[in-house]
Motif scaffolding. Structure first.
Motif, PDB file in Angstrom:
ATOM      1  N   GLN A 196     -20.201   5.112  -9.916  1.00  0.00           N
ATOM      2  CA  GLN A 196     -20.277   4.799  -8.497  1.00  0.00           C
ATOM      3  C   GLN A 196     -20.320   6.066  -7.655  1.00  0.00           C
ATOM      4  O   GLN A 196     -21.116   6.179  -6.734  1.00  0.00           O
ATOM      5  N   GLU A 197     -19.471   7.021  -7.992  1.00  0.00           N
ATOM      6  CA  GLU A 197     -19.472   8.268  -7.234  1.00  0.00           C
ATOM      7  C   GLU A 197     -20.807   8.992  -7.380  1.00  0.00           C
ATOM      8  O   GLU A 197     -21.329   9.547  -6.416  1.00  0.00           O
ATOM      9  N   THR A 198     -21.374   8.983  -8.574  1.00  0.00           N
ATOM     10  CA  THR A 198     -22.671   9.620  -8.798  1.00  0.00           C
ATOM     11  C   THR A 198     -23.737   8.975  -7.939  1.00  0.00           C
ATOM     12  O   THR A 198     -24.527   9.669  -7.285  1.00  0.00           O
ATOM     13  N   ALA A 199     -23.764   7.650  -7.919  1.00  0.00           N
ATOM     14  CA  ALA A 199     -24.746   6.945  -7.082  1.00  0.00           C
ATOM     15  C   ALA A 199     -24.560   7.313  -5.615  1.00  0.00           C
ATOM     16  O   ALA A 199     -25.543   7.553  -4.895  1.00  0.00           O
ATOM     17  N   ASP A 200     -23.308   7.402  -5.165  1.00  0.00           N
ATOM     18  CA  ASP A 200     -23.030   7.760  -3.778  1.00  0.00           C
ATOM     19  C   ASP A 200     -23.490   9.180  -3.459  1.00  0.00           C
ATOM     20  O   ASP A 200     -24.080   9.433  -2.411  1.00  0.00           O
ATOM     21  N   VAL A 201     -23.211  10.103  -4.363  1.00  0.00           N
ATOM     22  CA  VAL A 201     -23.597  11.501  -4.152  1.00  0.00           C
ATOM     23  C   VAL A 201     -25.113  11.632  -4.092  1.00  0.00           C
ATOM     24  O   VAL A 201     -25.654  12.278  -3.190  1.00  0.00           O
ATOM     25  N   VAL A 202     -25.788  11.036  -5.044  1.00  0.00           N
ATOM     26  CA  VAL A 202     -27.249  11.121  -5.079  1.00  0.00           C
ATOM     27  C   VAL A 202     -27.834  10.531  -3.798  1.00  0.00           C
ATOM     28  O   VAL A 202     -28.723  11.130  -3.174  1.00  0.00           O
ATOM     29  N   GLU A 203     -27.330   9.388  -3.383  1.00  0.00           N
ATOM     30  CA  GLU A 203     -27.829   8.754  -2.154  1.00  0.00           C
ATOM     31  C   GLU A 203     -27.571   9.646  -0.935  1.00  0.00           C
ATOM     32  O   GLU A 203     -28.450   9.823  -0.089  1.00  0.00           O
ATOM     33  N   THR A 204     -26.385  10.211  -0.872  1.00  0.00           N
ATOM     34  CA  THR A 204     -26.039  11.088   0.251  1.00  0.00           C
ATOM     35  C   THR A 204     -26.954  12.306   0.294  1.00  0.00           C
ATOM     36  O   THR A 204     -27.503  12.643   1.344  1.00  0.00           O
ATOM     37  N   LEU A 205     -27.129  12.967  -0.840  1.00  0.00           N
ATOM     38  CA  LEU A 205     -27.961  14.169  -0.856  1.00  0.00           C
ATOM     39  C   LEU A 205     -29.429  13.850  -0.598  1.00  0.00           C
ATOM     40  O   LEU A 205     -30.128  14.649   0.034  1.00  0.00           O
ATOM     41  N   GLN A 206     -29.898  12.710  -1.061  1.00  0.00           N
ATOM     42  CA  GLN A 206     -31.297  12.329  -0.815  1.00  0.00           C
ATOM     43  C   GLN A 206     -31.555  12.126   0.672  1.00  0.00           C
ATOM     44  O   GLN A 206     -32.681  12.303   1.140  1.00  0.00           O
ATOM     45  N   ALA A 207     -30.524  11.770   1.417  1.00  0.00           N
ATOM     46  CA  ALA A 207     -30.693  11.499   2.844  1.00  0.00           C
ATOM     47  C   ALA A 207     -30.845  12.779   3.669  1.00  0.00           C
ATOM     48  O   ALA A 207     -31.352  12.742   4.788  1.00  0.00           O
ATOM     49  N   TYR A 208     -30.431  13.910   3.120  1.00  0.00           N
ATOM     50  CA  TYR A 208     -30.544  15.163   3.859  1.00  0.00           C
ATOM     51  C   TYR A 208     -31.987  15.632   3.895  1.00  0.00           C
ATOM     52  O   TYR A 208     -32.683  15.647   2.886  1.00  0.00           O
ATOM     53  N   THR A 209     -32.416  16.035   5.076  1.00  0.00           N
ATOM     54  CA  THR A 209     -33.756  16.590   5.234  1.00  0.00           C
ATOM     55  C   THR A 209     -33.687  18.100   5.049  1.00  0.00           C
ATOM     56  O   THR A 209     -32.596  18.684   4.985  1.00  0.00           O
ATOM     57  N   GLU A 210     -34.835  18.739   5.019  1.00  0.00           N
ATOM     58  CA  GLU A 210     -34.829  20.193   4.869  1.00  0.00           C
ATOM     59  C   GLU A 210     -34.164  20.876   6.058  1.00  0.00           C
ATOM     60  O   GLU A 210     -33.638  21.970   5.922  1.00  0.00           O
ATOM     61  N   ASP A 211     -34.156  20.217   7.220  1.00  0.00           N
ATOM     62  CA  ASP A 211     -33.466  20.783   8.384  1.00  0.00           C
ATOM     63  C   ASP A 211     -31.943  20.681   8.257  1.00  0.00           C
ATOM     64  O   ASP A 211     -31.219  21.314   9.007  1.00  0.00           O
ATOM     65  N   GLN A 212     -31.480  19.886   7.313  1.00  0.00           N
ATOM     66  CA  GLN A 212     -30.049  19.708   7.092  1.00  0.00           C
ATOM     67  C   GLN A 212     -29.603  20.392   5.799  1.00  0.00           C
ATOM     68  O   GLN A 212     -28.590  20.029   5.207  1.00  0.00           O
ATOM     69  N   GLN A 213     -30.330  21.386   5.393  1.00  0.00           N
ATOM     70  CA  GLN A 213     -30.076  22.050   4.115  1.00  0.00           C
ATOM     71  C   GLN A 213     -28.650  22.596   4.028  1.00  0.00           C
ATOM     72  O   GLN A 213     -27.992  22.441   2.997  1.00  0.00           O
TER      73      GLN A 213
END
Length: 135
Positions: free
Chosen positions: A17-34
């Motif tokens: 569950q934590e892995t799914a949450d982390v992946v989802e969170t990081l995927q949401a970041y754009t290059e401007d939010q690096q």
């Protein structure tokens, strides 16, 4: 991601569950939010290190109770976990230093490495649990 630091009985389901949450969170970041993504990734790695250390402490505390085959399998699983953690660190470094044009590739690479480390953690935990049952 806000797991309780005092939780020493982390299950494979917790990690999934934590892995799914982390992946989802990081995927949401754009290059401007690096920079925000890099900070999140650093926190994720610190939490992973804490969990790996907890697992190693559990294994050390019960080493004498594990059968020889369980010890061997657990050691192999821990080696794999550490290798995956090193790979994650390499992707983190790349992600930190990446240009905006390479951001997507670096973020995706970090996510894949995190998933691989998570899988290795689950394997190590399962080997330890099996060894406990055999003892």
């Amino acid at each position: 991601m806000a797991a309780n630091k005092e939780d020493t009985n982390v299950t494979a389901q917790d990690i999934r569950q934590e892995t799914a949450d982390v992946v989802e969170t990081l995927q949401a970041y754009t290059e401007d939010q690096q920079q925000e993504a890099v900070q999140t990734a650093r926190q994720v790695m610190q939490r992973a290190d804490e969990r790996i250390n907890q697992l190693e402490a559990q294994i050390d505390n019960r080493w004498d109770q594990l059968s020889k085959p369980a010890r061997k399998e657990t050691q192999a699983a821990l080696r794999e976990l550490r290798q995956e953690r090193n790979q994650l660190s390499e992707w983190y470094g790349s992600m930190k230093e990446s240009s905006k044009g390479a951001w997507s590739e670096m973020r995706n690479g970090f996510n894949k490495a995190y998933q691989s480390m998570s899988d290795a953690w689950q394997d190590a935990q399962e080997e330890y649990d099996r060894g406990q049952q055999d003892a």
